[in-house]
Motif scaffolding. Structure first.
Motif: not given
Length: 279
Positions: A29, A32-34, A36, A186-187, A190-191, A193-194, A261
């Protein structure tokens, strides 16, 4: 998700998925939430993935002291997880910024690791310098893409010192093997959830001592696999190759057509490579 207590009483969550011998997977990250990591391209069919949410992310609690977000202090959380699981040794995987945490854990607890895997690793913890030309050369592998000109110009601007949110957003495609609608969604998730406060502390002053970590890793005698994505501007293959040289027993893999990824870009190639090492 099951919970365990960290050294300071913070309740931390982790998920388990799949069957087989356990593999502890540290997210990047940073912070961030794992989620991903998904099931790492189907690796869960062969190994039991144990994936913690680092403190202050996902379902893990926010600590009373934000200084606990610092990468070197998170090592104690990893050790608490190992103790909670009742494992004498762990196989350890770190992705991106999570590779910094894996490296610091290996330096501090070398006898607690069986095998270690570093996926498109950040090199901050070991002080490897990635030159501007290396990043630009890697970026040029995307030159056939319709978004390349804008992304490349933004990367040149960043390397010249113009670090702006607009430029940072523009270079994002350069870290992906494919930049389609799914990758973009997805990106964005992720952002969202940071934990930005935690991310700002993760690698702050004092988090890393590259000379000490390199010295410790030179004595680390357990097998280590390092996997780079051929088109990953964030962790260029040349930097990952230099990282591999720090270990006594290392296995370097460069996955074709993969970015930051690799389990998303080509799941079959990713799991095939990993299973040669961890299965």
């Amino acid at each position: 998700m099951p919970l365990f207590s960290a050294y300071d009483g913070t309740e931390l969550a982790y998920r388990e998925v799949g069957d087989g011998a356990p593999l502890v997977c540290l997210p990047g990250g940073p912070m961030i939430d794992s989620a991903y990591l998904d099931e790492l391209g189907g690796l869960s069919a062969h190994r039991r993935l144990i994936v913690p949410d680092l403190r202050g992310t996902g379902r893990s609690a926010i600590p009373a002291d934000p200084a606990g977000y610092r990468c070197d202090r998170l090592v104690d959380d990893v050790e608490a997880l190992r103790e909670h699981l009742g494992l004498r040794h762990i196989d350890l995987l770190g992705h991106s910024a999570g590779a910094n945490l894996a490296a610091l854990y290996a330096a501090r607890h070398p006898r607690r690791i069986g095998r270690m895997v570093l996926i498109t690793p950040s090199v901050a913890a070991v002080g490897i310098e990635v030159s501007a030309e290396t990043r630009l050369r890697t970026a040029r592998r995307h030159s056939h893409q319709p978004w390349f000109a804008k992304a490349y110009a933004a990367l040149e601007a960043i390397l010249a010192g113009q670090w702006t949110p607009e430029n940072r957003q523009a270079i994002e495609p350069l870290s992906h093997g494919r930049w389609d609608a799914e990758a973009q969604a997805r990106k964005e998730a992720e952002e969202a959830s940071r934990n930005h406060e935690a991310a700002s502390v993760y690698g702050c002053e004092g988090a890393y001592d590259p000379a000490a970590t390199r010295a410790a890793l030179a004595e680390f005698d357990r097998p280590v696999m390092l996997l780079a994505g051929k088109v990953d501007t964030g962790a260029p293959p040349e930097a990952v190759a230099e990282y591999a040289e720090l270990f006594q027993d290392s296995w370097l893999v460069v996955q074709r057509r993969a970015g930051h990824y690799p389990w998303r870009d080509d799941p079959k190639a990713f799991t095939t490579e990993l299973l040669q090492f961890v299965d």
